[in-house]
Enzyme design. Structure first.
Site, PDB file in Angstrom:
ATOM      1  CE  LYS A 207      35.471  45.123  46.469  1.00  0.00           C
ATOM      2  NZ  LYS A 207      36.582  44.191  46.178  1.00  0.00           N
TER       3      LYS A 207
HETATM    4  C1  LIG Z   1      36.005  42.570  45.863  1.00  0.00           C
HETATM    5  C2  LIG Z   1      34.901  41.873  45.178  1.00  0.00           C
HETATM    6  C3  LIG Z   1      34.459  40.597  45.561  1.00  0.00           C
HETATM    7  C4  LIG Z   1      35.157  39.744  46.560  1.00  0.00           C
HETATM    8  O1  LIG Z   1      35.571  40.335  47.679  1.00  0.00           O
HETATM    9  P1  LIG Z   1      36.882  39.848  48.516  1.00  0.00           P
HETATM   10  O2  LIG Z   1      36.573  40.428  49.848  1.00  0.00           O
HETATM   11  O3  LIG Z   1      38.076  40.458  47.887  1.00  0.00           O
HETATM   12  O4  LIG Z   1      36.893  38.373  48.531  1.00  0.00           O
HETATM   13  C5  LIG Z   1      33.366  40.065  44.917  1.00  0.00           C
HETATM   14  N1  LIG Z   1      32.743  40.720  43.928  1.00  0.00           N
HETATM   15  C6  LIG Z   1      33.147  41.926  43.508  1.00  0.00           C
HETATM   16  C7  LIG Z   1      32.410  42.610  42.401  1.00  0.00           C
HETATM   17  C8  LIG Z   1      34.246  42.535  44.102  1.00  0.00           C
HETATM   18  O5  LIG Z   1      34.671  43.722  43.650  1.00  0.00           O
END
Ligand SMILES: *Cc1c(COP(=O)(O)O)cnc(C)c1O
Length: 405
Positions: free
Chosen positions: A186
């Site tokens: 992210k």
């Molecule tokens: C990455 C993501 C999540 C979940 O995040 P994690 O930290 O990987 O559990 C939820 N929604 C979206 C749109 C994402 O890209």
């Protein structure tokens, strides 16, 4: 896109503060931790950076969404309207609280189509969950007005759009609650981690307890704390929070690089009139983690993807239409409701119902879309080269298709 690309001394320094004392847990151990409270500090930094009244860190974006849903009272029998284009976590969370995911079409914003949302509202609808995909935003005003008119909760999944904004407000801080993910890929990372943001004190207090076994966190004797309700363990560790603390301080640096690289690549691709770009409701608020662009047809898009693959330049370009993680077309486990444990038969039937729904409007958008991930490490020269290769491929395919048709 991801903060991991610029891992460095700041991250190591914050981690070392934790390693010195060895207090890896965010709660308790007040004496031995010698004033090191990385999770608390990161929560304060999130509030300050994004202008949210409250922030609750969790172990992941997935657990942040689950926590937010529980705190907002979303559960049995509630329908949650969400998009067909997202990450699988979005519907996993709805199911995890026993609620019903209702997937509806996206439009050329790559996010919820407000008209599709309106059509999906029933007396059981409890919340609308836009997903601000690929660094940019949903049509927030349109969704806010729908929620207001029908008295629905707006829960923003801003996991992929940290630092993006809409009309001057950061995504994730506009609805009743919003979430970030700090997983490894992210915009800023903790390794693993997530956050719920809200301006409502009661929602925050519930998130605080729910993510730590229902503890009320009153007083300074953890063993004596009361449990006003049942919770789970979705805590973040001090190690993860330390990494996030270093990264949040670098967010503006990351966003600046992304915007610059994005603008350069967009200008190069704009030379081709057949290429159009994702509609961005507030262009100044785009975090620019991806450049998402459209070609005139699925056939042309597939040919471009195949040619990019053949020339070894597909890396970092995503054709979501064929992707297993992000688009409903390949979610057979959802459409067949394959779960390890039994779902309530009514819920199961509503999940399976998605296999017969018509998503041609979403298909028409996603089948023509390619998203190029914007790297923090590119030089100007590399972008020029990359852009030129992409332009050559697209021109070549367009010429070929115009000859054969
Ligand atoms: C990455 C993501 C999540 C979940 O995040 P994690 O930290 O990987 O559990 C939820 N929604 C979206 C749109 C994402 O890209």
């Amino acid at each position: 896109m991801p903060g991991y690309e610029l891992w460095g001394t700041e991250e190591r320094k914050e981690l070392n503060d934790v390693l010195q004392n060895g207090i890896l847990m965010r709660y308790g151990f007040d004496g031995p931790r010698k004033g090191v409270w990385k999770a608390k500090e990161l929560e304060q930094a999130i509030c300050k950076t994004f202008g949210s009244k409250y922030a609750q860190l969790t172990s992941s974006g997935t657990s942040a969404l689950t926590t937010a849903m529980a705190a907002l009272g979303i559960g049995y029998g509630d329908e949650i309207i969400m998009p067909t284009f997202t990450f699988v976590a979005s519907f996993e969370c709805v199911l995890s609280v026993g609620a019903i995911p209702v997937l509806v079409d996206v439009d050329d914003t790559l996010t919820l189509n407000p008209d599709a949302v309106k059509k999906a509202i029933t007396p059981k609808t409890k919340a609308v969950m836009p997903v601000h995909m690929c660094g940019s935003m949903a049509d927030v005003d349109a969704l806010l007005s729908i929620c207001k008119e029908h008295n629905l909760i707006l829960l923003e999944d801003a996991c992929q759009s940290i630092g993006a904004s809409y009309k001057g407000k950061f995504l994730g801080t506009i609805g009743d609650a919003g979430t970030f993910s700090f997983d490894f890929v992210k915009i800023i990372t903790c390794g693993e981690g997530g956050a719920v943001m809200t301006n409502k004190e009661d929602v925050y207090t519930k998130c605080d307890g729910y993510s730590d076994h229902g503890h009320d966190h009153k007083g300074n004797d953890r063993g004596a704390e009361a449990h006003p309700f049942i919770g789970y363990n979705y805590r973040i560790s001090e190690l993860h929070a330390a990494v996030g603390l270093a990264q949040i301080k670098r967010l503006n640096e990351f966003l600046g690089i992304q915007k610059k690289n994005h603008a350069q690549l967009k200008q190069i691709l704009s030379a081709i009139p057949e290429i159009s770009f994702r509609r961005i409701p507030d262009p100044t608020g785009d975090s620019c983690t991806f450049l998402s662009w459209f070609l005139p047809s699925e056939e042309i898009t597939r040919a471009v993807v195949n040619e990019m693959k053949a020339q070894n330049i597909l890396a970092g370009n995503f054709y979501w239409y064929d992707n297993n993680w992000h688009y409903i077309r390949k979610w057979d486990h959802l459409k067949n409701s394959i779960t390890l444990n039994a779902l309530h038969p009514e819920l199961k039937a509503q999940v399976i119902h998605h296999s017969t729904k018509d998503f041609t409007a979403s298909d028409a958008v996603l089948s023509r879309c390619i998203s190029t991930a914007i790297s923090l490490l590119w030089t100007e020269e590399q972008i020029k080269e990359k852009g030129a290769k992409m332009v050559a491929v697209v021109k070549n395919i367009l010429n070929r298709t115009s000859v054969t048709t």
